[in-house]
Scaffold this motif. Sequence first.
Motif, PDB file in Angstrom:
ATOM      1  N   LYS A 598       0.822  -1.204   0.000  1.00  0.00           N
ATOM      2  CA  LYS A 598       0.000   0.000   0.000  1.00  0.00           C
ATOM      3  C   LYS A 598       0.858   1.258   0.000  1.00  0.00           C
ATOM      4  O   LYS A 598       0.496   2.266  -0.617  1.00  0.00           O
ATOM      5  N   LEU A 601       2.017   1.723  -3.597  1.00  0.00           N
ATOM      6  CA  LEU A 601       0.919   2.233  -4.433  1.00  0.00           C
ATOM      7  C   LEU A 601       0.686   3.715  -4.167  1.00  0.00           C
ATOM      8  O   LEU A 601       0.496   4.500  -5.102  1.00  0.00           O
ATOM      9  N   THR A 608      -1.247  -1.824  -9.245  1.00  0.00           N
ATOM     10  CA  THR A 608      -2.005  -2.994  -8.813  1.00  0.00           C
ATOM     11  C   THR A 608      -1.851  -4.124  -9.826  1.00  0.00           C
ATOM     12  O   THR A 608      -1.935  -3.913 -11.033  1.00  0.00           O
ATOM     13  N   SER A 610      -3.097  -8.186  -9.664  1.00  0.00           N
ATOM     14  CA  SER A 610      -3.686  -9.297  -8.910  1.00  0.00           C
ATOM     15  C   SER A 610      -2.946 -10.606  -9.131  1.00  0.00           C
ATOM     16  O   SER A 610      -3.137 -11.568  -8.379  1.00  0.00           O
ATOM     17  N   VAL A 616       0.815  -6.255  -6.124  1.00  0.00           N
ATOM     18  CA  VAL A 616       1.348  -5.072  -6.807  1.00  0.00           C
ATOM     19  C   VAL A 616       2.521  -5.465  -7.687  1.00  0.00           C
ATOM     20  O   VAL A 616       3.192  -6.484  -7.468  1.00  0.00           O
TER      21      VAL A 616
END
Length: 857
Positions: A598, A601, A608, A610, A616
Amino acid sequence: MEHRGVCSSLQDCLNVLSKLAAGHEVQTSNSSNPCIIRGKIIIQQSHGESAPGKSASIQLYSRTQVDPSTRKGKLSGKAHLKNGKSGWYDGTRITTYEIKFFVEADFGIPGAFVIKNQHKHKFFLQSATLEIPDAQTIHFDCNSWVYPVDKTKIDRLFFPNTSYLPNKTPNALVKLREEELISLRGDGTGEREEWDRIYDYDFYNDLGNPDKGSQHERPVLGGSKTYPYPRRGRTGRPPSHNDPLTESRPEKIKLDIYVPPDERFSPKKLSEFIENTIQATVHFLIPEAKSLSQENTSHFESFDEMLNLFTSKRNQVVEGWLKEKLKTMVPDELLKKITRASKENPTKFPLPQVLAENELAWKDDEEFGRQMLAGINPGVIKRLKEFPPKSANGDMSSIKESDIANNLDGLTFSQAMNQWRIFILDYHDYLMPFLNKINKNGVCAYASRTLLFLRNDASLKPVAIELSLPSSSSIEENNRVFLPSTEGTEAALWQLAKAHVAVNDSGYHQLISHWLKTHAIVEPFIIATRRQLSVMHPIHWLLNPHFKDTMHTNALARSLLINSGGILEKTLFTGEISMELSSALYNHWRFDEQSLPKDLLKRGLALTDSEKPSGVQLLFEDYPYGADGLDIWDAIKTWVKDFCSLFYTNDDSVNSDNEIQAWWSEIKEVGHGDKPNETWYQMTTCSDLIEVLTTLIWTASALHAAVNFGQYGYAGYPPNHPTMCRKFIPEEGTQEFAEFLRDPDKFYLKMLPERFEMTLSVALIEVLSRHISDEVYLGQQPSLEWTDNEQIREKFKQFGENLKEVEKKIVERNRDPKLKNRWGPAKIPYKLLYPDTSNVGFRGGITGRGIPNSISI
């Protein structure tokens, strides 16, 4: 060993009967069929301390048989510590006692023991082992100080290396579990004594010392909107005379500031910490005394003279006035040792890594940019999302497109922005409100913005530096923009500008990245864990290795480093408002953003994805901190998930865990109570629990390692990472500008801290950068019997294997010539997040590698 319920040998039974016939007390009831439980107790000893011997006694609680009168496990008779055998193991003096408990046949399986210390001194109980007649072995990793019972008034209770959720606790241990937690919480009153095993919260109200004068007044941090802050462990000292809101401080600096006994350094660690402090202080004192004896100026006169800190031995004794200076910074018990050591073992500072291969690499623009990705503060740089940069209040930067358009390797400015190639190191907003307070007493600081361009080879090229000061009109800022140059006056000015940026970075690194976001943030989690999670709780067990020695380290910091007049105030440009500034930054802190994915980001350094385990993908591969960090993050999260799955089968099992819910509520509402409206996880799902635990373990281990153990390698040479400037960059037409033109290098050195401040700073980070030899590293445990759960052992073994795979990746990355940021012009391989799993021997010293489990220095 015989079957359960039968004496382990005929001879043991005959011995018991013989004692009974002679009228001697035996540790059993009136049972006609006594059994023997054998035990081994290991105690660590400090130099000069005697072992407790028969002054200490132990009783066992049954895990399987309840005493109806107490509703606790049956209690055995006493066994005394006798005939201990002493020896040395791995540099530590230990005494081992073999003991026997004679218990009735239906006593059952031990589930806890209490130890009573009737010796006059405390002792450090390392471990205990019990062997019961069915050949089962029960292990206790104690690692705690046991104080005399005439001080504590209660016996000390220990549980074995077995974990239970609250609703799975054996009936015989339920009341012991509850009573133990209640006793640890205390009642929030009174001054804590050394032997009190009590965990409670307080504000940071012990940093100032108003009784010494107004210059030592500091605001209370925590408990207000003006100065929010995490809580610390409560000591309960009375208020100062001149300010009832400020806790009084001891008249003299001490090393034994209160922390609960389980949080105190072991004898070995305390001894090693003291020796490291002495060594580093001697390194600082000797050149300082030498400079005075030679009547040099207060500044280094040349870079060669500064290099002498690391390249020549000294044999000057410490001057008397210098010892007077140290009285305000060093405890009395260390001062004599430091003085003696300075005469007996004169030495030099070790050579910092940044100088080892290339003494001039620190001046290189590429190295300047590389250290933002792989240095000691690699978690601040972010992608520029709009141009020109602007403040939170809307004020625009003075940097123009035209300033950097010709320095983008053939790209237009729009192309560089659209390709996400412009980055910023922004120390503007956090400093600007404080500069008027900072810039006095000879300190000259700017608020800075640095723009960098990501080249095709992923190196970062600085393209503009903006240095700002508040305007006297309080309407507009006074901004100066500097551009890179390689020749003449402009090149020399550019070096001055980079130095001011590095000063900004030093302050943020030490106060925010290092102290606030690791040390201070974690302490409330430790207190809440001790107060709300039984030592039998699996999550307490999971977290415990990551809390080792942190509270004691933080207590020493409040006593020596971050207090008024402490070492950080003397060496950082932020001076007496250092902690006030960290409070301002805590306003913007969020626990969920301590998560590495996080954080990446948010800073625009990742996207991002998945498909990735972390969720990430790095914006570019050659970001050493990000690449290695995400691998470590994934390994920690896999281990946490595997561990939790053994105890929590679904979300309801998390919701119904009353200890976990109380723990999380206390962290949010008390430990970090100044941020009640923050975006905290709800703790209603297994996913919440896993994310919280992964973030906490990452913070205490890898994040701290990344920002701490490389300090000496980079900042051990002050020009590379100065902590203060004593001059602003001169303006054309002034006398200072003429002085600068006459000798730019000499002006540069005079702009840096004075000799005393600089060498003191180097001594400090020499201590902070040293690994202590008793550290336990990520993926390792302090003992072979750390858990009796074979499933946990298997999951943890896999964690270790995963970390070994991370090591292989790091080695491969450091060998890849395309990854220029792994080495840079200074030729320093990035190993700050190298787990070092294979190094199981002595790991002390300045190694620049390895991830200890906890914030232990």
